[in-house]
Design an enzyme around this catalytic site. Sequence first.
Site, PDB file in Angstrom:
ATOM      1  N   MET A 135      10.992  24.151   1.821  1.00 41.82           N
ATOM      2  CA  MET A 135      10.189  23.337   0.909  1.00 41.82           C
ATOM      3  C   MET A 135      11.039  22.516  -0.051  1.00 41.82           C
ATOM      4  SD  MET A 135       7.159  24.504  -1.719  1.00 41.82           S
ATOM      5  CE  MET A 135       6.087  25.079  -0.404  1.00 41.82           C
TER       6      MET A 135
ATOM      7  N   LYS B 270       0.838  -1.194   0.000  1.00 35.97           N
ATOM      8  CA  LYS B 270       0.000   0.000   0.000  1.00 35.97           C
ATOM      9  C   LYS B 270       0.877   1.249   0.000  1.00 35.97           C
ATOM     10  CE  LYS B 270      -0.362   0.058   5.060  1.00 35.97           C
ATOM     11  NZ  LYS B 270      -1.274   0.095   6.220  1.00 35.97           N
TER      12      LYS B 270
ATOM     13  N   TYR C 167      15.238  30.101   7.152  1.00 37.29           N
ATOM     14  CA  TYR C 167      14.161  30.917   7.693  1.00 37.29           C
ATOM     15  C   TYR C 167      14.220  31.021   9.214  1.00 37.29           C
ATOM     16  CZ  TYR C 167      11.993  30.502   3.078  1.00 37.29           C
ATOM     17  OH  TYR C 167      11.728  30.548   1.732  1.00 37.29           O
TER      18      TYR C 167
ATOM     19  N   ARG D  22     -10.644   0.700  14.525  1.00 37.59           N
ATOM     20  CA  ARG D  22     -10.693   1.410  13.235  1.00 37.59           C
ATOM     21  C   ARG D  22     -11.718   0.678  12.365  1.00 37.59           C
ATOM     22  NH1 ARG D  22      -4.502   2.006  11.267  1.00 37.59           N
ATOM     23  NH2 ARG D  22      -5.112  -0.062  10.525  1.00 37.59           N
TER      24      ARG D  22
END
Length: 387
Positions: free
Chosen positions: A327, A44, A279, A145
Amino acid sequence: MSETTAPSTAPSRARAEIDLAALRANVRTLRATAPGAAFMAVVKADGYGHGAVACARAAVEAGATWVGVATPEEALALRADGVLPADVRIMCWLWTPGGPWREAVDAGLDVSVSGLWALREVEEAARAAGRPARVQLKADTGLGRNGCQPADWAELVAQSLRAEREGLVRITGLWSHFACADEPGHPSVAAQLALFHEMRAHAERAGVRPEVRHIANSPATLTLPQSHLDLVRPGIAMYGLSPAPELGSSADLGLRPVMTLAASLALVKHAPGGHGVSYGHHYVTPGETTLGLVPLGYADGVPRHASGTGPVLVGGKWRTAAGRIAMDQFVVDLGGDDPGPGAEAVLFGPGDRGEPTAQDWAQAAGTIGYEIVTRIGVRVPRVYVNE
């Protein structure tokens, strides 16, 4: 599927090297821990970020006879002509109302049913297809779940048997999933296994004749032989990562990490002391130094939470992400070394060359190894070796 294979002329910005020989060896190791059970290779989330198609094929070569995925779309892509041998069974379990049930029935997938709404929809699809659907009933034994609650199990079993008598479904399996198998000795593990046996026994007394009964995930496959039953479903362990540090490292478990993530430094430059980096200036150079620019960022799956802590091997030395991971890029302080632009920066791998592992990044980011490999994005080409 987002599987990509980079040609030898691919840009060297970054690459995720996938060692299929390691994956096959891991499958053989895991099969040896459960010699009496069939093996479902869980691929998956695009093979936990490694590439579902290539990893499924390699796992089948190593003896897997089932392939498991979460969504029907993942399963249908694997059932496409020529992807896997026709006799390999494919199971998917995460359905929502209105899903592609008809396509799943036509493709001969094994579909999981946890409630009456799903049974009704798969019955309609079977009528339209003119063939029975392969259905596996999932029991919620304590994970909370997906899966059918014990109070509703008798009705789901009864209605599924009615649909089987009408030729609409074939009940091929009974299954469940552990909540805490990665925590050795947790009392819920024995409780869930006992409840699963109760729910399975009820279904079989009522007339269900499943081909497979299964509950064992990666940690249970490795540590809980009484849970192996007819089939085991290893996921993360197949990719060579330990399901939990408490169980031991990959090497302790006889596994080898399959993915190596590396990039080429985009820039190396000298910087004076007191220079802010990235940053927010959360990192300031303590003295005159050199800075290396790694052209990977959180858009590629490098976790921003590892800012200031994420380890990288450059020039044979561990470096640490200096300041914020952005990013598309982040910086490492090279401490005056000057390997030059294009030098290799290895974020993680098996650890053979002294490089960090995915578990090291998980610790740096306060998460689990599963997330580190799965989140590596499509901008990073997968390069398959030992195919």
